[in-house]
Design an enzyme around this catalytic site. Structure first.
Site, PDB file in Angstrom:
ATOM      1  CB  SER A  64       5.442  29.943  -8.769  1.00  0.00           C
ATOM      2  OG  SER A  64       5.423  28.820  -9.597  1.00  0.00           O
ATOM      3  CG  ASP A 129       8.710  23.497  -4.906  1.00  0.00           C
ATOM      4  OD1 ASP A 129       8.033  22.841  -5.717  1.00  0.00           O
ATOM      5  OD2 ASP A 129       8.697  24.736  -4.856  1.00  0.00           O
ATOM      6  CG  HIS A 158       5.370  25.103  -6.177  1.00  0.00           C
ATOM      7  ND1 HIS A 158       6.619  25.640  -6.430  1.00  0.00           N
ATOM      8  CD2 HIS A 158       4.521  25.725  -7.048  1.00  0.00           C
ATOM      9  CE1 HIS A 158       6.540  26.517  -7.414  1.00  0.00           C
ATOM     10  NE2 HIS A 158       5.277  26.596  -7.798  1.00  0.00           N
TER      11      HIS A 158
END
Length: 258
Positions: A64, A129, A158
């Site tokens: 991320s 996501d 995610h």
């Protein structure tokens, strides 16, 4: 995260180091972009000076927002073994708005740095996501110099990709490919074949982090499986690791670099 780290270390047969960014966990300071760069540089220095890890033995893993510090460090180290980007971002602004160019005030400009990474890059992204669209991962993969087969987790979000069986399988395949490519490279450089030299080569290989066997035994998936069962029983919505509401909130959210 600790259980996941232990599971990955056992399944992949690698040593793993994780850390808290400035302002999170046990770390002091403030969670700014440049502080996260300083954080990963500090961990890298620790690996080099205290543990004697060579760049050729090091795989950087960024998840991320953590893909930002990872890509930044990787773009500055020409001899890394490999890089893994898990649900990565093109840049901070591109998470919030579909901009076509990079502005000076943008943060974590992975789109401009990925082309400077010289080692194999594995990108993992979920097709569902809801925080960082899968197009981010796909575009970064297209821009990589040395592409490895990406993993697009069908239906993955995610924060849940490690719960999919293909996640660990693909990571193991990637690590094994690095081991094989290293052995092949070492073999091509060997010109002497007497027994003494062969013995020395064997001793040297045994010390290398990525001299892995091809037939690694399966390690119990108890910890991951238990997490999967818990997620199935829970009706609570998934929490995002990164907000897309405001740029300021994006700046202060935690990224994970493994």
């Amino acid at each position: 995260m600790f259980e996941l780290f232990v599971e990955l270390s056992n399944r992949l047969r690698v040593n793993l180091m994780g850390y808290d960014y400035s302002g999170y966990g046990q770390s002091t300071g403030k969670p700014t972009e440049y502080n996260t760069y300083a954080d990963i540089d500090t961990v890298y220095k620790c690996l080099k000076e205290q543990y004697g890890v060579k760049d050729e033995q090091l795989i950087l893993y960024g998840q991320s927002v953590g893909s930002g510090p990872t890509a930044d460090l990787a773009s500055r180290l020409p001899n890394l073994r490999a890089v893994v980007l898990h649900s990565p971002i093109l840049s901070g602004m591109r998470v919030l708005y579909p901009v076509k160019r990079t502005f000076w005030f943008d943060i974590y400009k992975n789109i401009d740095k990925i082309g400077m990474v010289n080692c194999p890059v594995l990108i993992i992204h979920g097709t569902a996501d809801e925080v960082v669209d899968c197009s981010h991962g796909k575009q970064l993969w297209e821009l990589c110099k040395e592409k490895y087969e990406p993993l697009w987790v069908n239906g993955g979000g995610h924060c849940d990709l490690e719960l999919y069986p293909e996640f660990i399988r693909h990571l193991k395949k990637f690590v094994l490919s690095l081991s094989k490519s290293k052995r092949g490279s070492n073999a091509s450089k060997t010109t002497k074949s007497n027994g003494d030299n062969q013995s020395k080569a064997s001793d040297s290989g045994a010390l290398d982090t990525f001299e892995l066997g091809d037939d690694l035994p399966e390690v119990s998936r108890n910890s991951l499986d238990s997490r999967l069962e818990k997620s199935k029983k829970s009706n609570k919505p998934e929490k995002s690791r990164m907000s897309t509401d405001h740029v300021d909130r994006f700046r202060t959210k935690k990224g994970v670099v493994w």
